[in-house]
Motif scaffolding. Structure first.
Motif, PDB file in Angstrom:
ATOM      1  N   ASP B  28       0.853  -1.185   0.000  1.00  0.00           N
ATOM      2  CA  ASP B  28       0.000   0.000   0.000  1.00  0.00           C
ATOM      3  C   ASP B  28       0.900   1.250   0.000  1.00  0.00           C
ATOM      4  O   ASP B  28       1.825   1.342   0.802  1.00  0.00           O
ATOM      5  CB  ASP B  28      -0.858  -0.024   1.271  1.00  0.00           C
ATOM      6  CG  ASP B  28      -1.950   1.028   1.247  1.00  0.00           C
ATOM      7  OD1 ASP B  28      -1.603   2.201   1.022  1.00  0.00           O
ATOM      8  OD2 ASP B  28      -3.120   0.677   1.447  1.00  0.00           O
ATOM      9  N   ALA B  31       1.638   2.725   3.329  1.00  0.00           N
ATOM     10  CA  ALA B  31       2.627   2.032   4.168  1.00  0.00           C
ATOM     11  C   ALA B  31       4.035   2.512   3.822  1.00  0.00           C
ATOM     12  O   ALA B  31       4.843   2.806   4.700  1.00  0.00           O
ATOM     13  CB  ALA B  31       2.514   0.527   3.973  1.00  0.00           C
ATOM     14  N   TRP B 234      -5.424  -1.700   2.324  1.00  0.00           N
ATOM     15  CA  TRP B 234      -4.465  -2.050   3.369  1.00  0.00           C
ATOM     16  C   TRP B 234      -4.586  -3.528   3.719  1.00  0.00           C
ATOM     17  O   TRP B 234      -5.660  -3.991   4.063  1.00  0.00           O
ATOM     18  CB  TRP B 234      -4.722  -1.184   4.600  1.00  0.00           C
ATOM     19  CG  TRP B 234      -3.642  -1.282   5.621  1.00  0.00           C
ATOM     20  CD1 TRP B 234      -3.543  -2.227   6.593  1.00  0.00           C
ATOM     21  CD2 TRP B 234      -2.515  -0.431   5.762  1.00  0.00           C
ATOM     22  NE1 TRP B 234      -2.407  -2.021   7.335  1.00  0.00           N
ATOM     23  CE2 TRP B 234      -1.761  -0.923   6.852  1.00  0.00           C
ATOM     24  CE3 TRP B 234      -2.046   0.700   5.082  1.00  0.00           C
ATOM     25  CZ2 TRP B 234      -0.581  -0.322   7.274  1.00  0.00           C
ATOM     26  CZ3 TRP B 234      -0.869   1.297   5.508  1.00  0.00           C
ATOM     27  CH2 TRP B 234      -0.147   0.777   6.591  1.00  0.00           C
ATOM     28  N   ASP B 238       0.934  -5.140   4.779  1.00  0.00           N
ATOM     29  CA  ASP B 238       1.287  -3.726   4.902  1.00  0.00           C
ATOM     30  C   ASP B 238       1.554  -3.369   6.361  1.00  0.00           C
ATOM     31  O   ASP B 238       2.493  -2.634   6.671  1.00  0.00           O
ATOM     32  CB  ASP B 238       0.178  -2.851   4.340  1.00  0.00           C
ATOM     33  CG  ASP B 238       0.041  -3.017   2.841  1.00  0.00           C
ATOM     34  OD1 ASP B 238       1.072  -2.975   2.155  1.00  0.00           O
ATOM     35  OD2 ASP B 238      -1.092  -3.225   2.370  1.00  0.00           O
ATOM     36  N   SER B 239       0.713  -3.906   7.258  1.00  0.00           N
ATOM     37  CA  SER B 239       0.943  -3.663   8.691  1.00  0.00           C
ATOM     38  C   SER B 239       2.279  -4.247   9.105  1.00  0.00           C
ATOM     39  O   SER B 239       3.040  -3.616   9.842  1.00  0.00           O
ATOM     40  CB  SER B 239      -0.167  -4.304   9.522  1.00  0.00           C
ATOM     41  OG  SER B 239      -1.421  -3.879   9.062  1.00  0.00           O
TER      42      SER B 239
END
Lengths: 318, 270
Positions: B28, B31, B234, B238-239
């Motif tokens: 993303d 990110a 997302w 991405d996290s």
């Protein structure tokens, strides 16, 4: 001249970000409220023009050196201060992202030095009063040159203050000012002359472009006061919050805030105790250097391993 | 060719790199943007005399350039073109700050040289991170990400327009300059009057093009807003990407890795 990330401390960088961000929000709202959809392509095109103008250099008479247009004042005259600021901010963003000119942390500082100062100080407070409602060619030229010069002096002052507040460079404020201001006086004269030349050209060929967009003097003057107030508030607020944070953090951050607050106004620009290699000791220095080389080698190895893996996966999945 | 002309050529290449299918292209844009900003603030937050502790951070631009398959030659050239200001201001450090800080095999290094090296390293790190961001994301997704993060739409639309017409007007300007220099003969220097007329015509062309573009946009139903289809959303990766790099930056910020490695090696040698 563009402020660079490498010379900026986070405190100064973020404070300038918040200040310029506040101006950008107000200016964008103002442009949006104009509801003139011709403005969208025109602003984009004039931003591209400012870029393109840098590809054409002219020779400054009697010196042999060359100069080009920066465009802040010209944009403010053509579009009004708010739209001009949005355009300059976009130009600086593209320069920071795509040309490594300035940098992302320094973007706020650059927007302030090259955008806020020419659009909201030099244009309304110097150019407009000097030029008046219907200026003669000479008066227009005079107003543009004085406004461009003072605008660039303010910008140079901004760069010096941001650099010395950050404390990455060892240049003392006074020396740096002595270096920067005369250079920018010359750049300012060139900028003023180039702006004048373009204004007079437009006046001869397309006077409608100047008349229509430089109009509405009341609107521009009335909307600046709340803008400056919000700017000052934003800067104060961030300064306060960041210095509170910085007081709990050691090293460079704290030191630069102490400087910003004027705790050591006469101290030379050297921090009291550098912490990297606390004592001059051949043993610690050697381990530091060896460790640095090994780290760098590791980083490079990871990088080339990633590249090689990528190349093999690309080959195996055509 | 002028500095800007070659920089624009490189930018065209840089932007075309973003459209390829790499691992990074799937992240993303938000990110990548957030991680890059965190990286730059981390670099800037180091003390001015720290060189060694900054080195592990080089992993971020180097790994991303590798993952995004971005040629290092392109990055290095862009860095070289952009370096003068940081170098010019930084070079005063060795002259002004002469206290001895480091001694190595009898050679003493002043604090000024150490902080100058740190400035160069900071410049290389922050500038290459920004370039890698553009080369792995592309301008359009980046603008869409900025809009979603709450940046005023007026500004992001302006960014896109500027970017789109940058190459058009720059090409026009360089053709005008070339045409003039081919016809100028002995008068290779551009006088201010010629400059004014050349630039004035470029400005008129910009106005005229803006009018045509506006007409074309109206014909396609433009109502003051640009719409584009974003396929990205997302994901968990991405996290992970953001958190992983964030943790790495925090680790490097707290622990001086090169010093630890150096101490370890010294211990092993003894």
């Amino acid at each position: 001249m563009h402020m660079a990330d490498a010379l900026l401390s986070p405190t100064t960088g973020i404070a300038m970000w918040v200040a310029s961000g506040a101006v950008l929000a107000v200016a964008s709202r103002h442009v949006g409220a104009r509801e003139d959809d011709r403005l969208v392509p025109l602003m984009g095109m004039l931003g591209a023009f400012v870029f393109a103008a840098q590809m054409i250099n002219f020779t400054i008479p009697a010196t042999g050196s060359s100069g080009h247009l920066c465009g802040g004042l010209l944009l403010a005259i053509l579009l009004g201060p708010h739209a001009a600021f949005v355009v300059i901010a976009s130009v600086l963003t593209v320069q920071a992202l795509c040309f490594a000119d300035g940098g992302l942390l320094a973007l706020g500082a650059n927007m302030f030095n090259l955008g806020v100062l020419p659009c909201f100080v030099a244009y309304p407070l110097i150019y407009r009063p000097l030029a008046g409602a219907a200026p003669s060619n000479l008066r227009l030229a005079l107003a543009a040159i004085v406004a461009a010069m003072l605008g660039l002096q303010l910008g140079a002052l901004g760069v010096v203050l941001q650099t010395t507040l950050s404390g990455i460079s060892s240049l003392p404020t006074k020396t740096f000012l002595i270096l920067m201001l005369p250079i920018h006086l010359a750049i300012g004269v060139v900028e003023g002359l180039a702006t004048t030349a373009l204004l007079l050209f437009l006046r001869r060929t397309r006077p409608d472009l100047l008349g229509g967009t430089a109009g509405s003097p009341t609107g521009a003057a009335a909307s600046i006061r709340p803008l400056l107030a919000s700017l000052a508030l934003a800067a104060l607020f961030t300064g306060g919050v960041l210095s509170w944070f910085a007081s709990t953090q050691p090293d460079g951050l704290e030191w630069s805030v102490a400087h910003a607050a004027g705790i050591e106004p006469h101290a030379p620009i050297t921090p009291p105790a550098p912490v990297a290699w606390p004592d001059v000791n051949a043993g610690t220095s050697l381990t530091g250097v060896v460790g640095g080389i090994v780290t760098l080698a590791l980083v490079m190895a990871v990088g080339s391993a990633l590249r090689r893996r990528r190349a093999t996966t690309a080959r195996s999945t055509p | 060719m002028t500095r800007l002309a070659s920089a624009l050529d490189d930018l065209r290449t840089l932007d075309s790199l973003a459209s390829r299918d790499t691992i990074l292209a799937h992240r993303d844009p938000r990110a990548k943007l957030a991680t890059t900003l965190a990286f730059i603030v981390t670099v800037a937050s180091f003390d001015r005399y720290r060189v060694g502790a900054l080195l592990p951070l080089a992993l971020y631009p180097i790994a991303l350039a590798a993952l995004g398959d971005i040629p290092s030659r392109l990055l290095l050239r862009a860095l070289w073109l952009a370096s003068p200001f940081a170098v010019l201001v930084g070079i005063f450090n060795p002259l002004l700050d002469r206290a001895t800080m480091l001694s190595l095999a009898g050679v003493e290094l002043s604090a000024g040289w150490v902080s100058f090296t740190a400035i160069l390293l900071r410049f290389a790190l922050t500038a290459s991170a920004a370039l890698v961001l553009v080369a792995s994301t592309g301008m359009q997704p980046l603008c869409a990400a900025l809009t979603r993060l709450g940046v005023p739409r007026v500004f992001t639309v302006q960014l896109l327009f500027l970017y789109r017409y940058l190459f058009v007007l720059a090409g026009e300007a360089s053709r005008m300059a070339t045409a003039r220099s081919l016809r100028a003969g002995d008068h290779s220097r551009m006088s201010p009057t010629v400059y004014a007329s050349l630039l004035g015509h470029l400005l008129l062309r910009a106005f005229e093009r803006a009018r045509r573009v506006h007409g074309a946009m109206l014909a396609r139903g433009f109502d003051g807003e640009l719409r584009h289809a974003d396929s990205w959303r997302w994901r968990r990766s991405d996290s992970l990407f953001t958190a992983g790099w964030g943790a790495f930056f925090a680790w490097v910020r707290i622990v001086d890795l090169p010093a630890a490695i150096g101490a370890l090696l010294a211990g092993a040698a003894r």
